[in-house]
Scaffold this active site. Structure first.
Site, PDB file in Angstrom:
ATOM      1  N   SER A 142       0.867  -1.284  -0.147  1.00 30.98           N
ATOM      2  CA  SER A 142       0.007  -0.027  -0.086  1.00 30.98           C
ATOM      3  C   SER A 142       0.750   1.204   0.028  1.00 30.98           C
ATOM      4  O   SER A 142       1.982   1.156   0.482  1.00 30.98           O
ATOM      5  CB  SER A 142      -0.799   0.080   1.289  1.00 30.98           C
ATOM      6  OG  SER A 142      -1.606   1.263   1.513  1.00 30.98           O
ATOM      7  N   TYR A 156      -1.766  -1.427  10.151  1.00 32.39           N
ATOM      8  CA  TYR A 156      -1.869  -1.304   8.928  1.00 32.39           C
ATOM      9  C   TYR A 156      -0.644  -0.981   7.974  1.00 32.39           C
ATOM     10  O   TYR A 156      -0.084  -1.514   7.181  1.00 32.39           O
ATOM     11  CB  TYR A 156      -3.046  -0.789   8.338  1.00 32.39           C
ATOM     12  CG  TYR A 156      -3.560  -0.976   6.837  1.00 32.39           C
ATOM     13  CD1 TYR A 156      -4.102  -2.068   6.556  1.00 32.39           C
ATOM     14  CD2 TYR A 156      -3.066   0.062   5.979  1.00 32.39           C
ATOM     15  CE1 TYR A 156      -4.350  -2.406   5.302  1.00 32.39           C
ATOM     16  CE2 TYR A 156      -3.433  -0.292   4.576  1.00 32.39           C
ATOM     17  CZ  TYR A 156      -3.886  -1.522   4.313  1.00 32.39           C
ATOM     18  OH  TYR A 156      -4.297  -1.789   2.867  1.00 32.39           O
TER      19      TYR A 156
END
Length: 269
Positions: A142, A156
């Site tokens: 990401s 995350y």
């Protein structure tokens, strides 16, 4: 399965980027192995792709939060005589709220899915790729792995930063054996991710130019791994964000991260 067609294993294939990978690779003539928890969605997708492209699709439902799942998945492949040429480590999700707002089991499951499972699957499937002299591994990371971690969704960004570094090292170790490894680092992508985490209303405040479709993310990611890029960020806006953040003083980048966290995340829940 056809020996003349490459075989791709896609985790988290039931929706979003995973399903987009399945559709794109099927259109390229790949046979597929699809895994996720939702067997009904996998079977529907498998039937669609077999009918449309005439490829073979194997459905192996699995919950990668189970530490035994990666080996069980590889055992199932071996029992069926299937050799994986492309591994798409896509399974993932977010855990909303602050670090202490969630119990340890929630965090442990998250780390198993986001860190341990993709690492183990690569470790188990890479030897066969190297022996055959060809393979592709895409670890879906990401843009969050390139910028300061925000408050909320505490693990995350850290997990995605790990996938980026892991992919870089594995790329350097594997390219001479004919195996390309790429960390694909999308920014905001139209998928079910924010519905699952309960942040859709907040994410809808983001301007439209910040978003890419899952199909575009996949198209660019496949092109990147074929070029041998170890890390790739799809979208000009996302690449610009990464560059600007890298040029900022750390304190300014952290301040911006804190400000955006308050706008788009609930760090206290």
């Amino acid at each position: 399965m056809s020996p003349s067609r490459p075989l791709s294993l896609i985790t988290g294939a039931s929706a979003g980027i995973g399903a987009a990978f399945a559709r794109h690779l099927a259109a390229l003539g790949h046979d597929l192995v699809l895994t996720a928890r939702r067997i009904d969605r996998l079977e529907t997708l498998a039937a669609e792709l077999h009918e449309k492209h005439g490829i073979a699709v194997t459905v192996l439902p699995n919950d990668l939060a189970d530490p035994a799942a990666p080996q069980a998945l590889c055992d199932a492949l071996r029992q069926r005589g299937l050799q994986v040429d492309w591994l798409i480590n896509n399974a993932g999700y977010g855990v909303p709220g602050s670090f202490l707002a969630n119990d340890w089991k929630t965090h442990a499951d998250f780390l198993q899915v986001l860190l341990t499972a993709p690492t183990e699957l690569a470790w188990r499937l890479l030897p066969g790729m190297r022996e055959r002299g060809h393979g592709r591994i895409i670890n879906v990371a990401s843009l969050a792995g390139h910028v300061p971690g925000p408050a909320g969704h505490t693990l995350y960004a850290a997990s995605k930063a790990y996938l980026i570094k892991f992919s870089q090292s594995l790329s350097l170790e594997s390219r001479e054996a004919g195996v390309n490894v790429c960390a694909l680092c999308p920014g905001f992508t139209w998928s079910e991710f924010h519905d699952v985490t309960g942040t859709r209303d907040k994410m809808n405040r983001m301007p439209g130019f910040m978003w890419l479709s899952a199909e575009e993310v996949v198209r660019q990611g496949i092109a990147a791994v074929e070029r041998g890029q170890a890390v790739y960020i799809p979208g000009r806006v996302n690449r610009a964000i990464k560059t600007v953040v890298q040029l900022m003083p750390d304190r300014l980048a952290m301040w911006l991260s804190a400000r955006e966290s308050k706008r788009y995340r609930n760090a206290d829940a």
